[in-house]
Scaffold this active site. Structure first.
Site, short mmCIF file in Angstrom:
data_model
loop_
_atom_site.label_atom_id
_atom_site.label_comp_id
_atom_site.label_asym_id
_atom_site.label_seq_id
_atom_site.Cartn_x
_atom_site.Cartn_y
_atom_site.Cartn_z
N LYS A 1 -10.40 -0.44 10.45
CA LYS A 1 -10.55 -1.66 9.65
C LYS A 1 -10.90 -2.88 10.52
O LYS A 1 -11.14 -3.96 9.99
CB LYS A 1 -9.27 -1.95 8.86
CG LYS A 1 -8.93 -0.88 7.81
CD LYS A 1 -7.68 -1.25 7.04
CE LYS A 1 -7.20 -0.10 6.16
NZ LYS A 1 -8.09 0.19 5.05
N CYS B 1 -4.71 2.48 -3.77
CA CYS B 1 -3.48 3.03 -3.17
C CYS B 1 -2.31 2.06 -3.36
O CYS B 1 -1.52 1.84 -2.44
CB CYS B 1 -3.67 3.33 -1.69
SG CYS B 1 -4.86 4.64 -1.38
N HIS C 1 0.87 -1.18 0.00
CA HIS C 1 0.00 0.00 0.00
C HIS C 1 0.90 1.23 0.00
O HIS C 1 2.01 1.20 0.52
CB HIS C 1 -0.87 -0.04 1.26
CG HIS C 1 -1.93 1.00 1.33
ND1 HIS C 1 -1.66 2.31 1.65
CD2 HIS C 1 -3.28 0.93 1.15
CE1 HIS C 1 -2.79 3.01 1.67
NE2 HIS C 1 -3.79 2.19 1.36
N GLN D 1 -4.24 -4.92 7.09
CA GLN D 1 -5.16 -5.95 6.62
C GLN D 1 -4.99 -7.26 7.39
O GLN D 1 -5.69 -8.23 7.12
CB GLN D 1 -4.94 -6.22 5.12
CG GLN D 1 -5.22 -5.03 4.22
CD GLN D 1 -6.67 -4.61 4.22
OE1 GLN D 1 -7.56 -5.39 4.54
NE2 GLN D 1 -6.92 -3.36 3.85
N ASP E 1 3.35 -3.96 8.08
CA ASP E 1 2.07 -3.28 7.88
C ASP E 1 0.97 -4.31 8.11
O ASP E 1 0.73 -5.19 7.28
CB ASP E 1 2.01 -2.72 6.45
CG ASP E 1 0.64 -2.14 6.10
OD1 ASP E 1 -0.27 -2.18 6.95
OD2 ASP E 1 0.49 -1.65 4.96
#
Length: 407
Positions: free
Chosen positions: A222, A362, A119, A199, A196
């Site tokens: 999220k 993104c 991302h 997700q 990261d």
């Protein structure tokens, strides 16, 4: 899992005359009543600034705010709440590491290793850091199905590598990356890792001590929490050696005319009035996720993805990106319908109450790797069902017929 939908009031509505089918949780998840009620209670009864006062409301707000930090610590199995920094979200967390750690530790000729599936939030900070420090930005090349080979990781990371930054799960390909093994290879070469988990955190259990990552970032919105709140986990030794990048109230210990000192961890990185309600709401979201069980959520999503891929293949004329094995991906499917622009497809589906995402997500470097300008994406969460998938696939069939007739 069939009873979970009742906790999400936003789903009980019609959009354009059709029952809402929300398939955009990778962009932001919906919020359960348990989180909404906690936010309402804070603003109605406990609204006050934290840490600074000695009155009852201030103490209650502080207890809830710091109590949420402990919930986050347990959620990712960090050693201490000193390692849990509140931020605005994943983007701010990663930028904090790039600025506070990167500028102090990356020098000319050093290497920063990322992937093309990142991302922009885990791409641009390292791109810009490499430019500023005259470092070398390197990429772990992807396999044909959008996965990462550990052999390629070993070939890419060298003793010159200082930082390895990778996503736990791709927001486009859905690929679940072997972050523990990547971290091990990075450490063997003297590099640190930044994960990261935007997700990852909403969908699968995370144990930072088991992964042994140096930094990990994720966002509340999220994972059933409010917007504007996120987390940066960092190993205490790194955080202690890093200088803050925002200065002002809350993060200071003593201020003189020509010099100042900072509070201890974690507060030295939390300048200004924080997102108190957001932190408390995130704590409530973690309670909710723990009650459902991350393992149950992951299992449910894998079942939905497996079912959706099989049904989409029956439609024909659909290109699905990323690994087709549901066990190798998180709960999303990125695809294109032949001859139909993703934005047109998303518009037609929306007219039938089906919410998906369309665009470059993104991840423009990844779009270039996929040889696409844009894609459509359906993403699932605990509150979705096979009936949602059926409605989605029926919408795809209708869109295919419509555009074939028109063109």
């Amino acid at each position: 899992m069939n009873d979970i939908r009742k906790y999400f009031p936003v789903l009980n509505q019609e959009v354009n005359g059709h029952p809402l089918v929300y398939l955009d949780s990778a962009a932001t998840s919906q919020k359960p009543t348990q989180v909404l009620e906690v936010l309402k209670k804070y603003y109605e009864f406990d609204n006050s600034n934290v840490h600074r006062g000695v009155h009852t409301l201030g103490n209650r707000a502080t207890d809830s705010y710091e109590g949420a930090r402990e919930k986050i610590r347990k959620f990712i199995n960090a050693n201490s709440t000193e390692e849990i920094i509140y931020t605005r979200g994943t983007t701010t967390s990663i930028n904090t590491v790039a600025a506070a750690y990167g500028r102090a530790n990356v020098n000319e000729g050093d290497e920063i290793v990322i992937t093309k599936m990142e991302h922009h939030s885990n791409f641009i900070p390292w791109q810009q850091l490499a430019k500023q420090q005259k470092a070398v930005l390197k990429f772990i090349e992807l396999e044909e199905d959008g996965t990462i080979s550990l052999e390629t990781v070993r070939q890419t990371i060298t003793p010159k590598t200082k930082i390895v930054a990778v996503t736990m799960a791709s927001n486009v390909l859905g690929t679940i990356n072997p972050v523990k093994e990547i971290t091990e290879i990075a450490h063997e070469n003297g590099a640190i890792t930044v994960i990261d988990a935007a997700q990852g955190a909403p969908h699968m259990p995370i144990d930072v001590q088991d992964i042994d990552c140096d930094f990990l970032a994720f966002s509340g919105h999220k994972m059933c929490g409010p917007t504007g709140i996120g987390v940066l986990y960092g190993k205490k030794a790194h955080l202690e050696n890093m200088e803050p990048i925002e200065f002002g109230g809350e993060m200071i210990d003593f201020v003189d005319l020509y010099d100042s000192t900072w509070k201890e961890l974690p507060w030295k990185f939390e300048g200004g009035t924080p997102n108190i309600a957001g932190a408390i709401g995130l704590g409530a979201a973690i309670d909710f996720l723990n009650e459902i069980g991350l393992e149950n959520i992951a299992k449910h999503e894998h079942e939905l993805v497996e079912y959706a891929i099989a049904e989409m293949e029956k439609v024909g004329g659909i290109s699905i990106y990323g690994p087709l094995d549901p066990s190798k991906r998180c709960g999303l499917i990125t695809f294109n319908l032949d001859g139909v622009h993703p934005h047109d497809l998303a518009t037609v589906l929306d007219m039938n109450g089906i919410a998906i995402r369309a665009g470059h997500h993104c991840a423009q470097p990844l779009m270039k790797w996929l040889q696409c300008t844009a894609t459509a994406r359906a993403s699932f969460y605990m509150y979705n069902s096979k009936e949602d998938v059926d409605a989605f696939v029926a919408g795809l069939r209708m869109a295919k017929e419509y555009f074939n007739d028109v063109f």
